[in-house]
Design an enzyme around this catalytic site. Structure first.
Site, PDB file in Angstrom:
ATOM      1  N   ARG A 191       0.829  -1.220   0.000  1.00 37.63           N
ATOM      2  CA  ARG A 191       0.000   0.000   0.000  1.00 37.63           C
ATOM      3  C   ARG A 191       0.859   1.265   0.000  1.00 37.63           C
ATOM      4  O   ARG A 191       0.473   2.290   0.570  1.00 37.63           O
ATOM      5  CB  ARG A 191      -0.967   0.026   1.193  1.00 37.63           C
ATOM      6  CG  ARG A 191      -1.766  -1.234   1.391  1.00 37.63           C
ATOM      7  CD  ARG A 191      -2.531  -1.632   0.169  1.00 37.63           C
ATOM      8  NE  ARG A 191      -3.234  -2.905   0.325  1.00 37.63           N
ATOM      9  CZ  ARG A 191      -3.877  -3.504  -0.665  1.00 37.63           C
ATOM     10  NH1 ARG A 191      -3.920  -2.978  -1.864  1.00 37.63           N
ATOM     11  NH2 ARG A 191      -4.492  -4.639  -0.468  1.00 37.63           N
ATOM     12  N   GLU A 313      -5.758 -12.513   7.721  1.00 35.67           N
ATOM     13  CA  GLU A 313      -5.387 -12.511   6.305  1.00 35.67           C
ATOM     14  C   GLU A 313      -4.238 -13.484   6.021  1.00 35.67           C
ATOM     15  O   GLU A 313      -3.271 -13.147   5.347  1.00 35.67           O
ATOM     16  CB  GLU A 313      -5.014 -11.097   5.852  1.00 35.67           C
ATOM     17  CG  GLU A 313      -6.174 -10.137   5.995  1.00 35.67           C
ATOM     18  CD  GLU A 313      -5.903  -8.761   5.406  1.00 35.67           C
ATOM     19  OE1 GLU A 313      -6.848  -8.182   4.857  1.00 35.67           O
ATOM     20  OE2 GLU A 313      -4.787  -8.259   5.509  1.00 35.67           O
ATOM     21  N   ASP A 387     -11.905  -1.290   7.717  1.00 38.48           N
ATOM     22  CA  ASP A 387     -10.540  -1.216   7.197  1.00 38.48           C
ATOM     23  C   ASP A 387     -10.243   0.133   6.567  1.00 38.48           C
ATOM     24  O   ASP A 387     -10.154   0.230   5.349  1.00 38.48           O
ATOM     25  CB  ASP A 387     -10.322  -2.341   6.168  1.00 38.48           C
ATOM     26  CG  ASP A 387      -8.854  -2.547   5.849  1.00 38.48           C
ATOM     27  OD1 ASP A 387      -8.022  -1.948   6.540  1.00 38.48           O
ATOM     28  OD2 ASP A 387      -8.548  -3.306   4.910  1.00 38.48           O
ATOM     29  N   GLU A 415      -4.731   4.210   1.133  1.00 38.64           N
ATOM     30  CA  GLU A 415      -5.110   3.003   0.387  1.00 38.64           C
ATOM     31  C   GLU A 415      -6.505   3.111  -0.216  1.00 38.64           C
ATOM     32  O   GLU A 415      -6.735   2.715  -1.356  1.00 38.64           O
ATOM     33  CB  GLU A 415      -5.031   1.798   1.330  1.00 38.64           C
ATOM     34  CG  GLU A 415      -5.525   0.513   0.705  1.00 38.64           C
ATOM     35  CD  GLU A 415      -5.474  -0.675   1.673  1.00 38.64           C
ATOM     36  OE1 GLU A 415      -4.951  -0.529   2.796  1.00 38.64           O
ATOM     37  OE2 GLU A 415      -5.978  -1.754   1.296  1.00 38.64           O
TER      38      GLU A 415
HETATM   39  C1  GCV Z   1      -0.792  -5.112   5.589  1.00 37.58           C
HETATM   40  C2  GCV Z   1      -5.872  -4.237   4.563  1.00 37.58           C
HETATM   41  C3  GCV Z   1      -4.861  -3.971   3.479  1.00 37.58           C
HETATM   42  C4  GCV Z   1      -3.692  -4.939   3.580  1.00 37.58           C
HETATM   43  C5  GCV Z   1      -3.089  -4.817   4.979  1.00 37.58           C
HETATM   44  C6  GCV Z   1      -4.191  -5.124   5.989  1.00 37.58           C
HETATM   45  C7  GCV Z   1      -3.693  -4.970   7.420  1.00 37.58           C
HETATM   46  O1  GCV Z   1      -6.503  -5.448   4.347  1.00 37.58           O
HETATM   47  O2  GCV Z   1      -5.479  -4.066   2.236  1.00 37.58           O
HETATM   48  O3  GCV Z   1      -2.738  -4.600   2.594  1.00 37.58           O
HETATM   49  O4  GCV Z   1      -2.001  -5.677   5.131  1.00 37.58           O
HETATM   50  O5  GCV Z   1      -5.243  -4.225   5.820  1.00 37.58           O
HETATM   51  O6  GCV Z   1      -3.948  -3.929   7.989  1.00 37.58           O
HETATM   52  O7  GCV Z   1      -3.086  -5.889   7.947  1.00 37.58           O
END
Ligand code: GCV
Length: 731
Positions: A191, A313, A387, A415
């Site tokens: 990002r 994730e 988010d 982002e």
């Molecule tokens: C670092 C969102 C972003 C991801 C990020 C995630 C997080 O999903 O798209 O790129 O990962 O947040 O905060 O862990």
């Protein structure tokens, strides 16, 4: 030779024509808000020169040396001549700086009571007399406070505030003020829209270019005191000896500026680089982490600690072993505790099974663990439960964990807010959250009071911002993105500052002290966040961005894990739009304290700007305005577009007052933003229309292309510098 002749003719021309003002010199943005240009107001310059003639700042610590160098550079630039360093106060106009330990003069001043109030990092600025001579005093209890005081004095001058009667003190409300860098070891930045990672791992620890120091200076100037160097999607190699030597070298550059380094700890590191399991209750794993912590502190004695993303994730975590988040965090906390380090555990979690409502998961997982964490654990909570969307309600964890220090995590890199192209000043969004009342202990229980520890008496406090810096010459990918770095630091220092005050400070230091610049630019910044909300996700919509890169609209996105899709969040159907989070729906409202729970649950009292976050509303249902949902949607999208067009016109009016380089850069980005605001609105409205079957009434611009055109777009091709030529070329 030819150049000289040209210079001569220009100079002669100026003499002959009289006082033609020279245009501001082109700026590349590298100096950020630390430009220290000569004070242009003659009377003010006289006042400053009378008050500041020389510097008395003894002491040899690296931090005092940094403060001395910054004051010397800054004052020389602002006053137009060198401000010499002297040993004592011999005449009027001294700047006396130090701690009672480093400066006998400071020790002799009657300011003990003020110093007692400002703690380890605070400062006291005074216009006073020392030995009968006029002086400006920069006093603090610790060297870091002297540095922050020096920056505060320079800020005062850069923003043209008077020195007469100066009596200012400052102290941070929050202890850990961190930038989280989502930087990978191959120098890509997750990002990131501002070039490559600042950390050149290949040439570390040997080479330490000035940019490392300038990064630390910029951080320190706004009070940031920690940097998490690596991505939360972590790589265990950062914990190996060769990388730790590189980290130690960076820590050495940052230390004088009051900045500690932190690293992300991959939970499975004992497997990947230790040949073990990663079960937090396994004795060998516990020993491994203790040994690793000892090793780190041998090379970085003031190492800050670990930041961890676990069981989210796809990241490994304690749940892989049927252990809790507390088991995982405490494992690392025990390893760091003997050295004074902290564990920052993220609350941004996705369970492996798709739940009923994504935004409820963090509370479901963490509230039952309140009080189960070691004292050196902080839980890092994103501002909203989804988010980093253009607008979300505040995260319901704030207020719900009285026995666990909660940090706020904000995203400086945009982002979901137009990345490096769109001008969106984020302080209004952050202050909206910080000032939001959780009602955890009745009225006045703001998010700010949760994270500064005053509501629940947290022993530790923190705020983190996901950094927007990289190797781009201007650091942040655009001139205006710098304002968000600045604003994050200032709010982490004092979350009660207003977005307007911070914008005013930033404009004066970065662009100009000319009121004819300040007023229009401040108005643009003030309007910019709401404009983005309006053209992207009005009335409480969220997560309608294109899949993966999140640039541009994608309300139709429906493939993949359901709680990563747009249709999961918009719930558009022939009846209406929005996610029912009342008791009849997911009941996410139940995670808020009263009276918010009822306020959000009722269609009569839910604020319009969160309407579709909490309710599924029929297309023809009337809102508070008397207009139908459909009409209000069209209106909000159009307001977003119109605001960007107004920003363009406003900026165009500054052509003579801003240097040509920055003027053209911003102008070009605003042009793209205007085209993309239209893209957002056209694509979204056309998609909603497939459900509402309602017309776009006369008076509104008709979409430029059919829905199929927008659905077929595959831009951007380069996600680090996103562009969409098919949209930019649209008239
Ligand atoms: C670092 C969102 C972003 C991801 C990020 C995630 C997080 O999903 O798209 O790129 O990962 O947040 O905060 O862990």
């Amino acid at each position: 030779m030819r150049l000289q002749a040209r210079w001569l003719s220009v100079a002669l021309g100026c003499v002959l024509l009289g006082s033609a003002p020279s245009p501001p010199r082109p700026e590349d943005g590298y100096e950020l808000w630390l430009r220290y240009r000569p004070v242009s107001d003659a009377a003010l310059r006289r006042e400053y020169r009378a008050a500041i003639g020389y510097l008395v700042l003894p002491g040899d610590s690296p931090t005092l040396r940094a403060a001395r160098a910054e004051l010397a550079t800054g004052l020389r630039g602002l006053l137009g001549s060198a401000v010499p360093l002297e040993r004592g106060v011999t005449r009027d106009g001294a700047v006396v700086a130090g701690t009672p330990a480093s400066s006998p003069l400071v020790a002799s001043l009657p300011i003990a009571a003020e110093l007692a109030r400002v703690g380890n990092e605070g400062y006291v600025l005074r216009a006073t007399r020392v030995g009968g001579k006029t002086a400006i005093v920069v006093a603090a209890n610790r060297d870091a406070g002297v540095l922050y005081g020096a920056f505060a004095l320079l800020r005062r001058l850069q923003t043209n505030r008077p020195l007469a009667g100066l009596a200012e003190s400052g102290a941070p409300r929050i202890e850990l003020r961190l930038l989280d860098h989502w930087d990978n070891l191959n120098r890509t930045v997750e990002r990131g829209y501002a070039g490559a990672s600042l950390w050149a791992w290949d040439s570390l620890p040997g080479q330490l270019p000035a940019r490392y120091r300038d990064y630390a200076r910029a951080d320190a100037s706004v009070g940031i005191n920690g940097a998490v160097l690596t991505n939360v999607n972590a790589d265990a190699r950062i914990l190996t000896a060769p990388y730790l030597a590189k980290v130690a070298a960076l820590a050495g550059v940052f230390r004088p500026w009051g900045i500690r380094v932190y690293l992300t700890a991959r939970f499975s590191a004992p497997m990947e680089i230790g040949g073990l399991t990663a079960d937090p209750l396994d004795a060998a794993v516990r020993d491994w982490w203790k040994g690793k912590a000892d090793e780190i502190y041998r090379v970085i004695p003031d190492f800050g600690g670990f930041l961890v993303k676990a069981n989210s994730e796809g990241q490994p975590g304690p749940q892989d072993y049927r252990r809790t988040h507390a088991d995982g965090a405490n494992l690392l906390a025990d390893a760091l505790a003997p050295h004074g380090g902290v564990v920052i555990w993220r609350a941004f979690v996705y369970s492996n099974d798709v739940p009923t409502d994504r935004v409820m998961q963090a509370n479901n997982e963490f509230v039952p663990l309140d009080g189960a964490f070691r004292p050196n654990v902080l839980l890092q909570v994103k501002n909203g439960p989804l988010d980093f969307q253009p607008r979300e309600p505040f995260h319901p964890l704030f207020g719900a964990m009285p026995h666990t220090p909660l940090m706020a995590e904000l995203q400086i890199t945009k982002e979901y807010l137009g990345q490096n192209t769109h001008l969106v000043y984020l302080a209004p969004m952050w202050t909206e959250v910080l000032n939001a009342d959780t009602y955890a202990h009745g009225p006045g229980s703001t998010v700010g009071r949760v994270i500064d520890g005053s509501l629940h008496g947290y022993p530790r406090t923190g705020m983190a911002g996901v950094a927007n810096v990289g190797t781009d010459r201007d650091w942040s990918g655009s001139d205006f993105n710098q304002a968000n770095w600045y604003a994050f630091g200032r709010l982490a220092w004092d979350h009660t500052l207003s977005a307007a005050q911070i914008a005013d400070e930033w404009i004066r230091q970065t662009l100009s002290n000319d009121a004819r610049v300040i007023a229009p630019v401040a108005a643009m910044m003030r309007a910019s966040r709401e404009a983005a909300v309006n053209y992207m996700t009005p009335l409480g919509l969220a997560h309608q961005m294109a899949v993966g890169h999140h640039y541009g609209p994608g309300p139709w996105v429906g493939r993949g894990r359901s709680d990563w899709t747009s249709i999961y969040y918009n719930r558009a159907d022939t009846i209406g739009l929005g996610f029912d989070r009342t008791r009849a729906g997911s009941n996410a409202v139940s995670q808020y304290f009263q009276p918010l729970r009822d306020r959000f649950a009722s269609r009569d009292s839910v604020p319009d700007d969160l309407l579709l976050w909490f309710h599924h509303v029929a297309w023809s249902e009337r809102l508070h305005s008397g207009r139908t949902l459909w009409d209000e949607l069209l209106r909000h999208y159009q307001m977003g577009i119109d605001t960007v067009r107004w920003m363009q016109r406003t900026w165009d009016g500054l052509a003579e007052r801003v240097d040509a380089a920055r003027f053209h850069r911003v102008q070009e980005l605003l042009r793209i933003q205007a085209a993309e605001a239209r893209w957002w609105r056209d694509a979204s409205v056309l998609y909603w229309q497939t459900f509402s079957h309602l017309p776009i009434p006369a008076g509104y611009e008709q979409p430029l292309h059919p829905l199929a055109f927008y659905r077929a777009l595959t831009c951007p091709s380069d996600v680090t510098k996103p562009r969409c030529p098919a949209i930019e070329e649209t008239p």
